[in-house]
Design a protein around this motif. Structure first.
Motif, PDB file in Angstrom:
ATOM      1  N   PHE A 238       0.860  -1.194   0.000  1.00 28.01           N
ATOM      2  CA  PHE A 238       0.000   0.000   0.000  1.00 28.01           C
ATOM      3  C   PHE A 238       0.893   1.242   0.000  1.00 28.01           C
ATOM      4  CE2 PHE A 238      -2.155  -3.330   2.528  1.00 28.01           C
ATOM      5  CZ  PHE A 238      -3.267  -3.549   1.725  1.00 28.01           C
TER       6      PHE A 238
ATOM      7  N   LYS B  79       0.383   4.309  -0.164  1.00 27.72           N
ATOM      8  CA  LYS B  79      -0.124   5.492   0.533  1.00 27.72           C
ATOM      9  C   LYS B  79      -0.474   5.193   1.990  1.00 27.72           C
ATOM     10  CE  LYS B  79      -1.955   7.655  -3.660  1.00 27.72           C
ATOM     11  NZ  LYS B  79      -3.139   8.258  -4.328  1.00 27.72           N
TER      12      LYS B  79
ATOM     13  N   GLU C 126      -0.390   7.819   4.657  1.00 28.91           N
ATOM     14  CA  GLU C 126      -1.555   8.689   4.776  1.00 28.91           C
ATOM     15  C   GLU C 126      -2.740   7.933   5.376  1.00 28.91           C
ATOM     16  OE1 GLU C 126      -2.321  10.097   0.840  1.00 28.91           O
ATOM     17  OE2 GLU C 126      -0.279  10.862   0.559  1.00 28.91           O
TER      18      GLU C 126
ATOM     19  N   SER D 214      -4.021   5.292   4.240  1.00 31.48           N
ATOM     20  CA  SER D 214      -4.901   4.915   3.139  1.00 31.48           C
ATOM     21  C   SER D 214      -4.449   3.576   2.559  1.00 31.48           C
ATOM     22  CB  SER D 214      -4.866   5.984   2.044  1.00 31.48           C
ATOM     23  OG  SER D 214      -5.524   5.528   0.878  1.00 31.48           O
ATOM     24  N   PHE D 215      -5.430   2.719   2.298  1.00 34.93           N
ATOM     25  CA  PHE D 215      -5.130   1.423   1.688  1.00 34.93           C
ATOM     26  C   PHE D 215      -5.443   1.425   0.184  1.00 34.93           C
ATOM     27  CE2 PHE D 215      -5.903   0.525   6.166  1.00 34.93           C
ATOM     28  CZ  PHE D 215      -4.825  -0.296   6.466  1.00 34.93           C
ATOM     29  N   ALA D 216      -5.418   2.607  -0.400  1.00 31.13           N
ATOM     30  CA  ALA D 216      -5.739   2.735  -1.827  1.00 31.13           C
ATOM     31  C   ALA D 216      -4.594   2.215  -2.689  1.00 31.13           C
ATOM     32  CB  ALA D 216      -6.011   4.207  -2.160  1.00 31.13           C
ATOM     33  N   ALA D 217      -4.939   1.821  -3.903  1.00 25.54           N
ATOM     34  CA  ALA D 217      -3.979   1.384  -4.946  1.00 25.54           C
ATOM     35  C   ALA D 217      -3.026   0.311  -4.455  1.00 25.54           C
ATOM     36  CB  ALA D 217      -3.204   2.595  -5.453  1.00 25.54           C
ATOM     37  N   PRO D 218      -3.565  -0.802  -3.920  1.00 28.81           N
ATOM     38  CA  PRO D 218      -2.651  -1.866  -3.464  1.00 28.81           C
ATOM     39  C   PRO D 218      -1.871  -2.464  -4.633  1.00 28.81           C
ATOM     40  CG  PRO D 218      -4.922  -2.636  -3.477  1.00 28.81           C
ATOM     41  CD  PRO D 218      -4.979  -1.161  -3.739  1.00 28.81           C
TER      42      PRO D 218
ATOM     43  N   SER E 220       0.178  -1.278  -6.517  1.00 26.27           N
ATOM     44  CA  SER E 220       0.351  -0.439  -7.706  1.00 26.27           C
ATOM     45  C   SER E 220       1.817  -0.139  -8.020  1.00 26.27           C
ATOM     46  CB  SER E 220      -0.405   0.890  -7.517  1.00 26.27           C
ATOM     47  OG  SER E 220       0.090   1.588  -6.381  1.00 26.27           O
TER      48      SER E 220
END
Length: 546
Positions: free
Chosen positions: A28, A30, A33, A35-39, A41
């Motif tokens: 992750f 991000k 922050e 945030s678990f967005a865009a794993p 990536s």
């Protein structure tokens, strides 16, 4: 139960968090922050990076080459050692322990002073081997001279365990010496070679100093130098460093687990077959063996130390070894002036002393929990205790940065000496835990039973009974931790606060800045002090356990 919880919590905060941070940041990008967005990536872009692929292949190629060359040197020497008289063999054994006392980055600097253009050999014999030194073969050569004793001592013990019996039987059936070695002895020590060879493989993969010092001269980059570049060059690439660190951790842990499996699977096969080796009566074999040992000792011990000492005594390195160019100014500068060197010494000694005390206390707590309490789920504690053995210092340093350089912490040790102390404790904990656990296994269980009969609780048992008995081992482990901490390079380079230097970063920076004499003087002092402390720790440990 309380002690187990405290032990697991301590080890998780010190060791588990940095490892977890590497994994989370790699998956992750991000996560800082929250945030678990865009794993995942960053995985494909990083793994498609041509420089990362080259660095990974270089690390693997270097580790395989060093492992193979170390095995070759070690097997030849170990076989000759098995045929020597014990008194002579012991002398060579002591001398071959010295490469362990010379940090690889200092050894690399010594070889540069010997072989580079206008180096000692160039000045004395007009031999310039800089093209050889600054090459893949040169890097393999220097690291091999530092690591082959790891395999040598295990192989020599294996040959001793095998003994003379198999060779005598083979001779009855007409086998010559070459056939006995290649068809009988060598297959029997293959598990030992594989086990220790994997240790050498891991140590080479995580080696930073030699590839950085020698490899940078001909554009040779490995995984650890690539990670350091991502963390030091602007813009800092945290996600790239975390992905590369995770890959490094996976390689190191895989090799470590394989090494443990081989050790446990095959160790018993030799342990049940002990025979005493008979020294060879062949005079020519004895002479050749001692000559070969002498050459190896000169290469691994005498020449690097000679280069370090001679360089530290030169007023100007370019003028070489001349009487009017020799001085002790570099040594007096270290201790008798208000210099950065003295500040670096005080910083390293203070951090090493605190790390030695902290690791001894935590080691005692963990050893007591593992050996005496044997709680449920002790496997978790076992794994956390041994994890630093399998994870490269570069990866742990990145993990500490990713863990503590975050805005959501109300208080953080990052960018202070506390982060360095935390790194030293993390890297050194396996030493006291292993030593204290082995010592505690030898204390009779009747001590616990007697204490229970007289109403003593666990705290009284540990503090008033076991603790006093374990003090010699705690002191011994503290000596070893102190010695290794004073010369730790990777964590110091990665985590030292701005405006602060340790002994290792001082040596490294002096060499980069061209102040060779000052850096080498500090290096020699580090080798002598750390060697004396490690020897003292080993002596105290063996004396207590015997």
């Amino acid at each position: 139960m309380l002690l187990n919880t405290v032990s697991v919590t301590l080890l998780f905060m010190i060791i588990g968090l940095p490892v977890l941070a590497i994994i989370l940041f790699a998956i992750f990008p991000k996560i800082n922050e929250l945030s678990f967005a865009a794993p995942f990536s960053q995985f494909i872009p990083q793994l498609q990076d041509e420089r990362l692929i080259v660095a990974t292949l270089n690390s693997t190629r270097l580790a395989l080459a060093v492992t193979f060359s170390s095995m070759l040197v070690a097997v030849v020497l170990a076989y000759m050692r098995s045929k020597m008289a014990e008194s002579i063999g012991r002398m060579w054994d002591v001398l071959l322990l010295i490469p362990f006392l010379i940090p690889p980055y200092i050894g690399s600097m010594g070889w540069m002073q010997l072989l580079q253009s206008n180096g000692v050999l160039d000045q004395w014999l007009n031999i310039n081997l800089s093209n050889v030194l600054f090459s893949f073969s040169g890097v393999v050569f220097v690291i091999t001279l530092h690591l082959f004793p790891v395999i040598y001592f295990s192989a020599a013990s294996a040959f001793k365990v095998i003994g003379q019996r198999y060779g005598d039987v083979a001779k009855i059936y007409g086998a010559n010496s070459r056939q006995i070695f290649s068809r009988i002895l060598l297959p029997l020590i293959v598990p030992t070679l594989l086990s220790t060879g994997l240790i050498v493989f891991v140590l080479t993969v995580e080696e930073f100093g030699t590839p950085n010092i020698l490899g940078s001269r001909f554009g040779f980059q490995v995984m650890v130098t690539a990670i350091e570049e991502k963390m030091s060059d602007w813009p800092i690439d945290l996600s790239g460093a975390s992905v590369l660190s995770l890959l490094l951790v996976v390689i190191a842990i895989s090799a470590y687990l394989l090494q443990m499996f081989i050790t446990r699977r095959f160790a018993c096969k030799l342990d049940n077959q002990t025979m005493t080796s008979v020294p060879s009566k062949n005079v020519w074999f004895s002479v050749v063996s001692n000559v070969i040992f002498f050459i190896v000792v000169c290469l691994a011990v005498v020449m690097p130390i000679f280069a370090i000492v001679s360089s530290s005594l030169m007023r100007t390195v370019s003028l070489g070894l001349q009487w009017d160019n020799l001085t002790f100014n570099a040594y007096t500068h270290l201790f008798f002036s208000n210099s950065d060197a003295l500040s670096a010494i005080y910083t390293s000694l203070g951090l090493a002393a605190m790390a030695a005390v902290i690791t001894a206390i935590i080691g005692m707590l963990v050893a007591f929990t593992l050996i005496r309490l044997k709680p449920r789920g002790k496997a978790v504690l076992d794994i956390l205790a041994l994890l630093p053995n399998a994870i490269p210092a570069m990866a742990l340093s990145v993990g500490l940065i990713l863990t503590w350089n975050q805005t959501f912490w109300p208080v953080t040790p990052y960018n202070s000496l506390l982060i360095l102390l935390l790194a030293y404790v993390c890297l050194m904990l396996p030493y006291p835990i292993r030593m204290l656990s082995n010592a505690m296994k030898q204390l009779p269980q009747s001590l616990d039973e007697a204490a229970a009969i007289y109403g003593a609780n666990l705290f009284v048992l540990m503090y008033k009974i076991l603790f006093p008995l374990m003090i010699p081992i705690m002191v011994a482990s503290s000596c070893i931790v102190f010695a290794i901490s004073t010369r730790e390079l990777v964590a110091s380079l990665m985590l030292v606060p701005a405006g602060t230097e340790t002994v290792a970063t001082y040596v490294f920076n002096q060499f980069d800045q061209g102040s060779i004499s000052s850096g080498m003087a500090m290096s020699f002092i580090v080798i002598v002090i750390s060697g004396a402390l490690i020897a003292l720790g080993q002596y105290m440990s063996k004396r207590y356990l015997s």
